[in-house]
Write a protein that holds these residues in place. Sequence first.
Motif: not given
Length: 679
Positions: A549-554, A569-575, A579-582, A603-613
Amino acid sequence: MKVSFLIHTVYGIGGTIRTTLNLAGELADRHEVEIVSVLRHRDEAAFALDPRLRVVPLVDTRQGSADRADPLYSEPARVFPRAEARYREYSRLTDERVREHYAGSDADVVIGTRPGLVAYVARFAPPDAVRVGQEHMTHNHHRAALREEMYEHLDAVDAFVTVSEGDARAWREKMPLPATRVLAIPNSVPEPVVPPSDGTGRTVVAAGRLSAEKQYDVLVDAFARVAAARPGWTLRIYGSGDRREDLRRQIDALGLYNAVHLMGPRSPIEPEWAKGCIAVSTSRHESFGMTLVEAMRCGVPVVSTDCDYGPREIVRDGVDGLLVPVGDAGAVARALLRLIDDEGLRRGMGAAALRHARRFDPGVVAKQYETLFGELAASAGERAPLRGAAPAADCTVAEDGSLRVDLLAPLPSGFGPGARLLCASTGARTEVRSFPFDAAGSARVPAGEDVPEGVWSVYAELPGGYRRRLAARVVDQRGALHAARRPFGGEGVRILLPYEDEARGGALALRAWHRPVHAEVASVRVSGGGAVSVEGALFGALGGAGGPEPSVRPVLLLRRRGAPEEELAFRGARVGRYGFRFRFPSAAPAARQSTPHDVWDLYVRWAPGGPGIRMAGLLDDVVAKKQVYVFPRTVLPRRREGGRARAWAKRLLGRPVKEVRVHVYYTVSNDLALNVVDM
């Protein structure tokens, strides 16, 4: 098969020389073997040389030699790693002599026996030879700067062999090597020519360099307790080194001059082991533990510290010896007294030591190496190789990711119907992919071909099964610049990028990546204050499924390699959609430093509780980004000891504050990583 060992010098005394000669002598029963000694500093070798071995000295450093007058002898080496402990002994002349020797060599296998010589093997070994690096120390023994430099060279060899599985694991954890097999094969120790110990004496024996890492001071303290409890027992310490006078003073201060004797060096040492009924080692570190195996081969049970890495892989605690904590003189004394007081246990462990140590026989170890050589040769497609100039080819990357390989005229002798382009993996598993040549000598590798991630050698397989490695003339990689526009879907991101392999004499090679989901790095910025900004986008199966969902932050994850495991862990922004920005401070991983050289993967965790990419830079034409994309380094006060208050106290007192360097970089597999290294 012809096997070439590249060694610093075969004319001295040391464990690497001894174990190299043991292995070389055993291989000489079935193969042609040469010992290439980079330096020659004396007339005769200290160890007896098997007459079947061809010894080739390259640079004569003896007084009055013509090599010492050569102008290149005074110029610093350019290929030998600068951070290597022996760097000052190397020169432009050693670079050139090693290059010249292997330029005319027909060796099938070339083995480098120390870090700098592994670099030589990676650069100069014949293109068709199997290249093997050996580690006779340990990963953690080397300076951080050398380890970082070595990663590049290790990516160009076929296998890297350590002497213990613990150290092999440390190398694998700190540095993933998609193209290099990392494994452990122990050192070999031949069967002694003297009968085994009968276990009836009252002598404890230790042997090795009289250096700080051997901790003989702990042993002397321990034996003071043994001598007080069991008068009549003596300790003999064999070896030479810079701690001899310190030990002599300690022995005198404890009144042990009748019980502890510094015997000096002995060669051969086996008759001395056989005089003892217990062997002991109190080392702080041991890459292997050659003295333990020597003692066990003489039927002597051992008491050893349970240090990294060798002893716990040699001694079976309670069966053929006893393991005790590092630096614990009381534990050493108790273990020695246990064996002193129980003759039945002592004799039983001695018999078990004699049996179990046979697994280190040169014949057993040589067979492991021969198996490795065969596997590596098979994976490199070296079945029935033809010598001579390699046929040349051009290679082009299309915009869709497919490759075209065109053999240049004249076509190789024997080319005809049935000829195929052969791609062979150079990693631990033997993988082969083949594609037909047309009559004009062109072959195509389709886009999305199932080629596992790693480095692949390229051959022309001619009718009859003969294979010829291809030399690269022109490699046109422009199509790879369109990789980010390709419609990667359910199969994930597949990239196949050709390049000219300079380490293999200009051979054509392929670098393959395959990732179901991939986080491509678009930019990395490091501010003056040490803040790191990373931008990029997701590709592959997850991206094609619509994403969250668009509200999910990477979330950016920094994961430390090896032990202790840790994740920041560090919260980032959707682009946009994928896209992502940290942005994160370099001080964060620096504050969590646990070793002199920590490595963190991004790594990027894109979904809550998901694996790192895993973050990486794959979608362009740069095969090896590490030397091309170089980011600024940040220097910070070291926080590992004492914290911020202690650092301020040092400043107030005018004492230097220890510092660390934080550096974001691309690894040999183009993954993004960060290290924290003591200055």
